[in-house]
Design an enzyme around this catalytic site. Structure first.
Site, PDB file in Angstrom:
ATOM      1  CG  ASP A 194      85.507-119.123 -29.672  1.00  0.00           C
ATOM      2  OD1 ASP A 194      85.822-119.414 -30.839  1.00  0.00           O
ATOM      3  OD2 ASP A 194      86.320-118.694 -28.845  1.00  0.00           O
ATOM      4  CD  GLU A 220      87.597-112.963 -21.854  1.00  0.00           C
ATOM      5  OE1 GLU A 220      88.757-113.262 -21.493  1.00  0.00           O
ATOM      6  OE2 GLU A 220      87.357-112.237 -22.832  1.00  0.00           O
ATOM      7  CG  ASN A 256      92.407-112.755 -20.802  1.00  0.00           C
ATOM      8  OD1 ASN A 256      92.472-113.742 -21.537  1.00  0.00           O
ATOM      9  ND2 ASN A 256      91.285-112.080 -20.638  1.00  0.00           N
ATOM     10  CG  HIS A 283      90.641-115.733 -23.552  1.00  0.00           C
ATOM     11  ND1 HIS A 283      90.491-114.381 -23.792  1.00  0.00           N
ATOM     12  CD2 HIS A 283      90.874-116.284 -24.776  1.00  0.00           C
ATOM     13  CE1 HIS A 283      90.630-114.143 -25.076  1.00  0.00           C
ATOM     14  NE2 HIS A 283      90.870-115.283 -25.703  1.00  0.00           N
TER      15      HIS A 283
END
Ligand code: GLP
Length: 243
Positions: free
Chosen positions: A72, A148, A141, A143
């Site tokens: 990313d 997400e 979280n 991810h």
């Protein structure tokens, strides 16, 4: 993890974990010098990259033919900006080994047309892939890359809006200033990541314990993106968390 194809390796600390991660990567490259290697950013793989640089300097591995694809990149940050993932990779690994820069692939966060950039990145992975070994970390979280919670598991490389919690977590790289963290990024999709032949999943630190337990032993759900790894045929989890 429920799948039989998943191995969980437990370490006492990040140092030991990173030693093993580097060893796996080095062995793979030595077996297949033209390895297609998926790279991740974040604090977790930093020591692994340090070990890879050392191994290269000690003559134990060469990156001459290795092809890399990063997961990313932030949108709106140039590759020369110290907060870009391109800069991170250069600093921690790429500029210190003998890799051919033509074999390095990181999405461009400052192109004119990010949708086009995503499509082109997918095309490149198709052409030069499949990714033999993907190094993967996990956000707080759950991810993976910047997928997400709620991202469809079939997603390909796409533009994402970062979760508030991710912006908060990553602000530590921006002197704690949340306002400086980009709100969007380009990320390989979950579908893209799942096509890697093998995944090295690095999860370090007690603060991720609850998340990792859910990922490994809970339901597979789009609300915890990493849980999809339960369905991957070849994942090795390297962690220092007591599960
Ligand atoms: C970022 C990256 C992820 C990485 C995550 C965890 O959000 N996009 O690829 O896994 O951070 O980073 P850390 O290892 O610093 O906890």
């Amino acid at each position: 993890m429920r799948g039989n194809s998943v191995e969980i390796l437990k370490f006492n600390n990040n140092e030991e974990l990173s030693e093993k991660a580097a060893e796996v990567i080095i062995n793979k490259i030595n077996e297949k010098p033209k390895l297609t290697l998926g790279l991740a950013t974040g604090s977790t793989p930093m020591q692994t990259y340090k070990n890879l640089v050392k191994a290269y300097k000690d003559g134990k591995v060469s990156f001459k033919e290795v092809i890399t694809f990063n997961l990313d990149e932030y949108l709106g940050i140039s590759p020369t900006n110290p907060n870009s993932y391109t800069y991170f990779m250069n600093e921690h690994l790429l500029h210190h080994v003998d890799i051919d820069e033509n074999n390095v692939h990181i999405p461009t966060g400052v192109g004119e047309n990010s949708e086009k950039e995503c499509a082109q990145y997918e095309r490149l992975i198709k052409e030069e892939g499949p990714i033999d070994l993907q190094i993967l970390g996990m956000g707080l979280n759950g991810h993976i890359a910047f997928n997400e919670p709620g991202t469809p598991i079939t997603a390909r490389t796409h533009v994402v809006e970062l979760d508030e919690t991710t912006v908060q977590a990553n602000s530590r790289f921006f002197n704690g200033e949340k306002e400086l963290v980009p709100t969007h990024a380009i990320t390989m999709g979950i579908g893209t990541i799942m096509e890697a032949k093998e995944i090295l999943f690095l999860v370090q630190g007690e603060h991720k314990a609850e998340g990792l337990r859910k990922v490994l032993y809970g339901d597979v759900t789009e609300m915890i993106p990493a849980s999809i790894l339960q369905k991957h045929p070849n994942v090795t989890v390297l962690t220092d968390i007591n599960l």
